[in-house]
Design a protein around this motif. Structure first.
Motif, PDB file in Angstrom:
ATOM      1  N   UNK A 144       0.607   7.946  26.132  1.00  0.00           N
ATOM      2  CA  UNK A 144      -0.739   8.250  26.625  1.00  0.00           C
ATOM      3  C   UNK A 144      -0.805   9.650  27.191  1.00  0.00           C
ATOM      4  N   UNK A 145      -1.954  10.003  27.724  1.00  0.00           N
ATOM      5  CA  UNK A 145      -2.116  11.327  28.321  1.00  0.00           C
ATOM      6  C   UNK A 145      -3.047  11.211  29.513  1.00  0.00           C
ATOM      7  N   UNK A 170       1.468  14.548  28.829  1.00  0.00           N
ATOM      8  CA  UNK A 170       1.389  13.773  27.600  1.00  0.00           C
ATOM      9  C   UNK A 170       2.715  13.047  27.430  1.00  0.00           C
ATOM     10  N   UNK A 185       6.461  14.539  26.924  1.00  0.00           N
ATOM     11  CA  UNK A 185       6.297  15.220  25.644  1.00  0.00           C
ATOM     12  C   UNK A 185       5.729  16.607  25.869  1.00  0.00           C
ATOM     13  N   UNK A 186       4.794  16.695  26.790  1.00  0.00           N
ATOM     14  CA  UNK A 186       4.214  17.994  27.096  1.00  0.00           C
ATOM     15  C   UNK A 186       3.626  17.903  28.498  1.00  0.00           C
TER      16      UNK A 186
END
Lengths: 409, 157
Positions: free
Chosen positions: A340-341, A358, A366-367
């Motif tokens: 999710x983000x 993220x 992830x980011x």
């Protein structure tokens, strides 16, 4: 350089006026080692005499690739990276990041941890504002304020040290709560501080608020229309000094800020002096919040009941196999975060601090993108200083209150 | 066509009414609204959201690299409305070969540095940007550090 300016005088913009001869135009590099740029900022100034025709900030000297670094750390390790962005407000950064990841995990944080977080974040705000006030005043020529401010800052850093063992890079907030149990006797220490702090703010005000030189150097300086500020991404005390009552603590409450009683100070003059007044008033309000947190601190656990995220107690590890396994898993692999983000925003001392995290379902982010307040605020500097005098640049960038570690990341 | 969960969100409906083809996907997750916008429509949608829907602030522009999945890049815009006390996230997906998107600096002047940062660290070009230069890395730097295929350590030879 600051002695050259005529206090308080704002020269009309000369943007459309080409100088009669090209000879008078001069390019001046302010920084990257200029003491008043607070870090490593280079301003390329095009001057006509002392009037600034064009200002071009050059940033990136402190770029350390922190956002890239996030991607190879596991979620809990990455807390330490957030400290190192805005090094004057490390706990605000910790809080923003932890809240973002906790939102992804769906973790419930116990009240005591939330309140401790609020208290320490407000102390961080005081810490940051004190450094701002001291250095801002020293840039403009008031040496003594700096010494007063650093006296109180020292008290705050000692409190941080008491809680976390570190003065600056505390990393005290962790995903799921706090890093350590609040130390014995912290109440007396914090009480001693907040009891005297309002009188200390009075002292700073005695030195500056009615000081003729201070007023001359700051009033009417660094004006920028509110629409332009919103357009350029300015947030925080600068917007509030322009009359806009925005504060994430009130508008989008997090970490039980809605349970605290405090005002959001605003001014309408929208100059360097108004920003000074707003921040001074914010210090008083922060001290109020710290006091409320101190008096109403709930009891109970200081970390979330989530064994898959939070490290178990040492005692439990010695007696329970499960606790030992969890400890091993968390330390060696980290914990997985659902896909999710989220974009979590908090009010840092400088403005809107947002963490865009993220997750792809693994143990590493992830980011992570940090929406840092200093970046947006600095972007407004050229619009603020063009057409004014070179001495007003110093006052202007002082009132912007950016930290270059935060800008460059 | 608006995905079903977005039918309850006023912003999504307004964008749908403004331009029926603009929203390609979207979700409402953890109290956050994400709209995926067709890359060609980003400027008109941003303009609509700013002037008509009161999203006066552009909070940030950033990108996510989904390497090796195609379309590889997501350009992400976070918008903030002070009046409605709401946020919305816009997302445009771009293919990995020569990623280009229209700049939103004509809507918010403040997008300037954010887009420069994305250009610098991801190598996504923004058309009609007034000053598209590197911002964090030195001007003669090779590569774009935040791409997933850019190594985390190592030395240039």
């Amino acid at each position: 350089m600051s002695e050259l300016g005529i206090p308080g005088q704002v020269v009309e913009a000369v943007e459309n006026e080409e100088p009669a001869t090209g000879v008078r135009r001069m390019v001046l590099n302010m920084g990257p080692q200029h003491p008043s740029t607070h870090g490593v900022l280079r301003l390329k100034l095009e001057l006509d005499g002392e009037t600034i025709l064009k200002c071009q900030p050059d940033i990136g000297y402190l770029h350390t690739g922190i956002e890239k670094e996030f991607e190879v750390k596991n979620y809990q390790q990455a807390v330490t990276l957030t400290d190192r962005c805005d090094y004057l407000a490390p706990l605000s950064n910790n809080l923003g990041y932890c809240l973002a990841v906790e939102k992804l995990l769906g973790l419930e944080i116990p009240p005591q941890a939330q309140w401790t977080r609020v208290m320490l974040t407000e102390l961080t705000r005081l810490n940051s504002h004190l450094v701002w006030l001291g250095t801002h005043a020293i840039d403009i020529g008031a040496m003594s304020v700096f010494l007063y401010c650093f006296r109180e800052r020292e008290d705050i850093l000692r409190i941080f040290e008491m809680f976390s063992g570190q003065r600056m890079m505390t990393s005290y907030f962790r995903i799921g709560g706090l890093a350590l149990e609040p130390p014995r006797g912290w109440q007396q220490r914090v009480k001693r501080f907040v009891d005297v702090f309002p009188s200390r703010v009075d002292e700073y005000e005695d030195l500056l608020t009615n000081n003729r030189i201070w007023i001359g150097r700051t009033r009417g300086v660094g004006k920028l229309p509110l629409e332009d500020m919103l357009d350029l991404g300015v947030t925080g005390p600068m917007l509030r000094a322009a009359g806009l009552k925005v504060d994430a603590r009130k508008n989008e409450p997090y970490s039980s800020y809605d349970k605290f009683d405090f005002e959001v100070p605003t001014r309408t003059e929208n100059d360097v002096y108004a920003r000074y007044q707003v921040r001074i008033e914010e210090m008083r309000q922060s001290a109020r919040i710290v006091k409320q947190a101190l008096e109403g601190m709930p009891s109970g656990p200081w970390k979330a009941d989530a064994p898959h995220v939070v490290l178990p107690d040492r005692e439990k590890m010695k007696t329970q196999m499960e606790a030992l396994i969890y400890h091993f898993k968390i330390v060696t692999e980290g914990f997985r975060v659902p896909e999710g983000e989220v974009f979590q925003v908090i009010e840092s001392p400088r403005g809107e601090l947002g963490f865009y995290v993220v997750s792809d379902g693994t143990a590493h982010p992830y980011r992570v993108h940090m929406r840092v307040p200093s970046f947006g605020n600095l972007q407004a500097v050229p619009a603020m200083v063009q057409g004014t005098l070179i001495a007003d640049v110093i006052a202007g960038i002082g009132s912007t209150d950016f930290v270059l570690g935060d800008v460059d990341r | 066509m608006l995905p079903e969960p977005l039918r309850e969100r006023a912003v999504a409906l307004a964008v749908e009414a403004f331009d029926a083809d603009a929203i390609t996907a979207g979700k409402y997750d953890r109290n956050e609204l994400t709209l995926e916008i067709a890359p060609g429509k980003i400027v008109s949608v941003c303009g609509f959201l700013k002037y008509d829907q009161k999203f006066v602030r552009l909070s940030t522009v950033t990108a996510v690299d989904r390497y090796p999945v195609e379309p590889r890049f997501e350009v992400v815009y976070h918008l903030r409305s002070l009046e409605r006390n709401e946020r919305v996230r816009l997302k445009c997906r771009l293919r990995g070969a020569d990623p280009v998107i229209e700049s939103v600096t004509s809507v918010w002047a403040g997008a300037n540095w954010y887009e420069r940062e994305v250009f610098d660290l991801f190598g996504i070009r923004f058309l009609n940007h007034p000053d598209l230069r590197r911002i964090m890395m030195p001007d003669d730097w090779e590569g774009h550090p935040l791409r997933k295929d850019y190594p985390i350590t190592g030395q240039r030879v």
